[in-house]
Write an enzyme that holds these catalytic residues in place. Structure first.
Site, PDB file in Angstrom:
ATOM      1  N   TRP A 140       0.732  -1.258  -0.040  1.00 59.16           N
ATOM      2  CA  TRP A 140       0.052   0.087   0.029  1.00 59.16           C
ATOM      3  C   TRP A 140       1.051   1.185   0.175  1.00 59.16           C
ATOM      4  O   TRP A 140       1.709   1.274   0.781  1.00 59.16           O
ATOM      5  CB  TRP A 140      -0.966   0.037   1.318  1.00 59.16           C
ATOM      6  CG  TRP A 140      -1.903   0.961   1.355  1.00 59.16           C
ATOM      7  CD1 TRP A 140      -2.763   1.741   0.498  1.00 59.16           C
ATOM      8  CD2 TRP A 140      -1.954   1.870   2.658  1.00 59.16           C
ATOM      9  NE1 TRP A 140      -3.361   2.742   0.999  1.00 59.16           N
ATOM     10  CE2 TRP A 140      -3.096   2.570   2.431  1.00 59.16           C
ATOM     11  CE3 TRP A 140      -1.854   1.698   3.768  1.00 59.16           C
ATOM     12  CZ2 TRP A 140      -3.765   3.556   3.285  1.00 59.16           C
ATOM     13  CZ3 TRP A 140      -2.158   2.327   4.939  1.00 59.16           C
ATOM     14  CH2 TRP A 140      -3.130   3.347   4.584  1.00 59.16           C
ATOM     15  N   ASP A 222      -1.067  -5.098   9.522  1.00 57.72           N
ATOM     16  CA  ASP A 222      -1.951  -4.042   9.022  1.00 57.72           C
ATOM     17  C   ASP A 222      -3.037  -4.987   8.744  1.00 57.72           C
ATOM     18  O   ASP A 222      -3.059  -5.737   7.714  1.00 57.72           O
ATOM     19  CB  ASP A 222      -1.602  -3.369   7.770  1.00 57.72           C
ATOM     20  CG  ASP A 222      -2.485  -2.217   7.447  1.00 57.72           C
ATOM     21  OD1 ASP A 222      -3.627  -2.097   7.857  1.00 57.72           O
ATOM     22  OD2 ASP A 222      -2.226  -1.433   6.518  1.00 57.72           O
ATOM     23  N   LYS A 260     -13.668  -0.861   5.710  1.00 55.34           N
ATOM     24  CA  LYS A 260     -13.993  -2.075   4.457  1.00 55.34           C
ATOM     25  C   LYS A 260     -15.157  -2.570   5.417  1.00 55.34           C
ATOM     26  O   LYS A 260     -16.451  -2.891   4.571  1.00 55.34           O
ATOM     27  CB  LYS A 260     -13.101  -2.672   3.982  1.00 55.34           C
ATOM     28  CG  LYS A 260     -11.635  -1.749   3.454  1.00 55.34           C
ATOM     29  CD  LYS A 260     -12.153  -0.995   2.165  1.00 55.34           C
ATOM     30  CE  LYS A 260     -11.094  -0.378   1.569  1.00 55.34           C
ATOM     31  NZ  LYS A 260     -10.060   0.569   2.213  1.00 55.34           N
TER      32      LYS A 260
END
Length: 416
Positions: A140, A222, A260
């Protein structure tokens, strides 16, 4: 033009690619434009989908009419929410013997997953001073920014094998084995790796954990997609729980996001969990104290509304069951669109191999398209994805998947 009188020493920085791409898509008038850039869930009609369980929770919160709903929380955040977030991440279910394990975990509320990553990086930079943080290549993009701003030197370990479009487990292990030093941080994606959609299998996770323990590396997880990737919160937390339960003498931490899996993108709901080793549980409260010191100087405390929604859902058996159903809806649609794109490319006999699209996991696919092909898709077909070839599968629908596949086929054939 007169010279600007300033004490600042600044120069332009490149715009964020994802948000710049989304901005270009927004002003594109083309009727068949397709957004495969930003990582948000969309329905088959291309619309946002406030989760039905979230709508129920919001209505219940209105009825509750809590007079304190706009008040400050504690610096560490909404304390009941933190316990709920921790239990979801680590799998605590109120069973006997769990209190000892819980005593290892210090938790604070953050401004979503980005804030959790940032707070964790800042905390480790101040108090552990790691020689290096190892990021996957690719990762990311914001991971690079976060650790750069924390002032920690960055290196990358191989992750994506371009020739086979697969996870480069051997490259990762070899690089960390030969180059990582004691005290280095290794950033790991708990599931649904962004941007590749490729995750280690369980046997590989076990080997990664063994390596971290043996070389005294610090795992930094993460976790942005728990429940969203596979539809199962247990399956998507497997790696985190394995490290925590099977390596109790190793410290680690987890950045947890609810953007999300609850569709709360703008509410910024997150948590950061620091796990001490089993011999240092007395350190937990000192860790939280120091995390609070950083929080107080930056944003004082986490936002209240989004975490109240999560708390309302996860403290109700009925709403929790509804949430699990919503997760199934989202994860199933993503899998369906992966299969649909794959089938279209096979039907068109598009040059290359495309099995990786259905082998990958979660919201994103590393398609294997080149920057030149990506630019051609945007310029000729008004299809927007990152120059790395990362596509947000959620942007596909039954209405546009054939159009997207035909466009991919066209740009590849014309290049060849």
């Amino acid at each position: 033009m007169s010279k600007i009188d300033t004490r600042l020493n600044v120069s332009p920085v490149p715009p964020d690619e994802i948000f710049a791409l989304n901005g270009a898509y927004a002003v594109d008038p083309h009727p068949q434009k397709v957004s495969l850039g930003v990582g948000v869930y969309r329905t088959d009609d291309g619309k946002p989908w406030p989760l039905p369980v979230v709508l129920k929770a919001e209505k219940e919160l209105v009825v509750d009419d809590d007079l304190f709903r706009h008040e400050y929380t504690a610096i560490e955040g909404d304390v009941p929410f933190l316990g709920i977030a921790r239990d979801l991440m680590f799998g605590f279910e109120g069973k006997q013997g769990e209190e000892e394990a819980k005593a290892r975990i210090g938790s604070v509320q953050t401004v979503a997953g980005t804030g959790a990553n940032h707070l964790g990086a800042l905390f480790l930079a101040h108090h552990m001073k790691p020689p290096t943080v190892w990021l996957s290549n690719p990762s990311w993009a914001n991971h690079q920014t976060i650790w750069e701003l924390a002032g920690v030197p960055r290196k990358t370990y191989p992750y994506y094998h371009a020739a086979t479009r697969s996870f480069d487990f051997e490259g990762m292990m070899s690089s960390l084995e030969s180059e990582a030093q004691e005290g280095d941080v290794v950033l790991l994606h708990a599931c649904a790796h962004n941007p590749t959609g490729l995750d280690p299998n369980k046997e590989q996770w076990v080997a990664i954990a063994d390596l971290c323990e043996r070389k005294k590396l610090f795992p930094f997880f993460d976790s942005a997609y728990q429940g969203f990737a596979s539809g199962s919160v247990e399956e998507d937390a497997w790696a985190v729980r394995y490290f925590f339960n099977n390596k109790p003498d190793m410290e680690m931490c987890v950045a947890q996001s609810f953007s999300k899996n609850f569709g709360l993108y703008g509410q910024r709901v997150g948590a950061f969990h620091y796990c001490t080793n089993r011999a240092s549980t007395t350190l937990r409260d000192v860790v939280v104290n120091n995390l609070c010191h950083l929080i107080r100087g930056e944003f004082s405390m986490g936002p209240r509304v989004g975490c109240s929604i999560v708390k309302k859902v996860l403290t109700s058996e009925e709403l929790t069951a509804d949430w699990h159903q919503d997760l199934q809806v989202m994860s199933s649609r993503i899998k369906t669109m992966r299969k649909a794109l794959y089938n279209e490319l096979v039907r068109l006999q598009t040059p290359g191999t495309w099995e990786h699209i259905i082998q990958q996991n979660g919201m994103f696919s590393y398609t294997g398209l080149t920057p030149k092909q990506v630019y051609a898709l945007k310029d000729k077909y008004h299809i927007y994805l990152l120059k790395s070839g990362r596509a947000s599968i959620s942007g596909l629908s039954q209405k546009n998947v054939a159009y997207v596949a035909q466009a991919i086929d066209d740009v590849i054939r014309n290049e060849n």
